[in-house]
Design a protein around this motif. Structure first.
Motif, PDB file in Angstrom:
ATOM      1  N   THR A 107       0.866  -1.223  -0.151  1.00 43.23           N
ATOM      2  CA  THR A 107       0.028  -0.188  -0.065  1.00 43.23           C
ATOM      3  C   THR A 107       0.678   1.246  -0.024  1.00 43.23           C
ATOM      4  O   THR A 107       0.500   2.130  -0.736  1.00 43.23           O
ATOM      5  N   SER A 136     -11.846   5.879   4.022  1.00 45.71           N
ATOM      6  CA  SER A 136     -10.982   5.499   3.049  1.00 45.71           C
ATOM      7  C   SER A 136     -11.325   4.134   2.882  1.00 45.71           C
ATOM      8  O   SER A 136     -11.023   3.231   3.583  1.00 45.71           O
ATOM      9  N   ASN A 137     -11.264   3.803   1.203  1.00 47.45           N
ATOM     10  CA  ASN A 137     -11.000   2.198   1.194  1.00 47.45           C
ATOM     11  C   ASN A 137      -9.667   2.103   0.764  1.00 47.45           C
ATOM     12  O   ASN A 137      -8.951   2.783   0.241  1.00 47.45           O
ATOM     13  N   THR A 138      -8.948   1.196   1.470  1.00 45.64           N
ATOM     14  CA  THR A 138      -7.627   0.702   1.169  1.00 45.64           C
ATOM     15  C   THR A 138      -7.093  -0.460   1.643  1.00 45.64           C
ATOM     16  O   THR A 138      -8.113  -1.109   2.600  1.00 45.64           O
ATOM     17  N   GLY A 141      -4.850   0.609   5.942  1.00 41.00           N
ATOM     18  CA  GLY A 141      -5.017   1.694   6.747  1.00 41.00           C
ATOM     19  C   GLY A 141      -3.826   2.419   7.295  1.00 41.00           C
ATOM     20  O   GLY A 141      -3.516   3.528   7.417  1.00 41.00           O
ATOM     21  N   HIS A 144      -2.097   4.684   5.633  1.00 43.14           N
ATOM     22  CA  HIS A 144      -2.323   5.918   5.334  1.00 43.14           C
ATOM     23  C   HIS A 144      -2.301   6.734   6.722  1.00 43.14           C
ATOM     24  O   HIS A 144      -2.045   7.839   6.477  1.00 43.14           O
ATOM     25  N   TYR A 162     -11.032   3.006   7.914  1.00 43.85           N
ATOM     26  CA  TYR A 162     -10.095   2.537   6.523  1.00 43.85           C
ATOM     27  C   TYR A 162     -11.178   1.175   6.454  1.00 43.85           C
ATOM     28  O   TYR A 162     -11.206   0.560   7.463  1.00 43.85           O
TER      29      TYR A 162
END
Length: 259
Positions: A107, A136-138, A141, A144, A162
């Motif tokens: 990621t 957020s889509n991830t 997370g 991020h 996330y």
């Protein structure tokens, strides 16, 4: 004119951070996987399977996004379903044991940068007492979170949600509702800011947010049109978002924020 928000819900990639496309098989990740499987899978195959896996996972995300209430896959399942399916079982097991740190590595992008004007917009919102949350889509997370912390922005958010941690994936409205609940503001009094019509604007509409704001990014331009979804306003970056916040206080027309 848009009604002033009492809270902001913001996407990560394309809103808070510029998110250039990640090479599907970063050399450092290929080397790390090769070490984890002790060379039992050739590096060339690892790189090829990462590329295939990235494409398959992207297709899965698109497909599940068209369902009613999509949810994220666990890290181990992403690796098992999309990358290591043909690897020897001991190698698959070794990757599964390291699934979360490997998801972080897949990621993380060293090219991430805070989007223009975002820091100013976030600080202005905080100074006005607007609670904010990341939605957020991830795949991971934690990556991020670490970027926002390194950028000095984490302290501005009351919560960060996330998909890999919370479960729901946008456009599942539950992810936005969780964020609104966390900041203590009714969802109808929140603005939702995202860069995807199909995921962010759809999520905002399903959740019943007060406004759905589309911030343009390269992903926005790649998306196919959605005939049934239209944002309440469009902005180019954080500067546009800040102007829209000022206008919502009664100093401009909504149309001036459109591009």
């Amino acid at each position: 004119m848009l009604r002033s928000p009492r809270a902001l819900l913001l996407d990560f990639g394309g809103v808070l951070a510029d998110a250039p496309r990640q090479p599907p098989a970063p050399p450092d990740l290929v080397r790390r996987l090769s070490q984890i499987v002790a060379g039992t899978v050739p590096a060339e195959q690892i790189a090829a399977d990462l590329g295939k896996g990235a494409r398959a996972y992207a297709l899965w995300r698109d497909d599940v996004g068209r369902t009613g209430e999509p949810v994220e896959l666990p890290h181990a399942e992403v690796w098992a379903d999309f990358v290591t399916r043909t690897w020897p079982q001991p190698s698959r097991d070794a990757v599964e044991r390291e699934a979360t740190p490997l998801a972080y590595a897949w990621t993380w992008r060293p090219e991430w940068e805070v989007r223009p004007g975002i820091a100013d917009a976030l600080h202005a919102a905080a100074n006005e007492g607007l609670p904010m949350a990341v939605v957020s889509n991830t795949l991971c997370g934690a990556a991020h979170r670490d970027f926002l912390a390194a950028a000095g922005l984490s302290g501005l958010f009351a919560a960060e949600f996330y998909s890999d941690e919370a479960g729901p994936r946008k456009p599942n409205p539950r992810l936005a509702q969780l964020a609104a609940d966390a900041v203590g503001v009714p969802i109808g009094d929140c603005w939702f800011v995202g860069d995807s019509v199909h995921r962010d604007i759809a999520c905002a509409r399903r959740a019943g947010t007060g406004a759905a704001i589309l911030m343009r990014s390269p992903r926005t331009d790649r998306e196919a049109p959605h005939p049934d979804l239209e944002p309440d306003a469009r902005v180019e970056d954080g500067h546009g978002l800040l102007a829209l916040l000022h206008q919502s206080r009664g100093t401009g027309e909504r149309s001036s924020a459109r591009t």
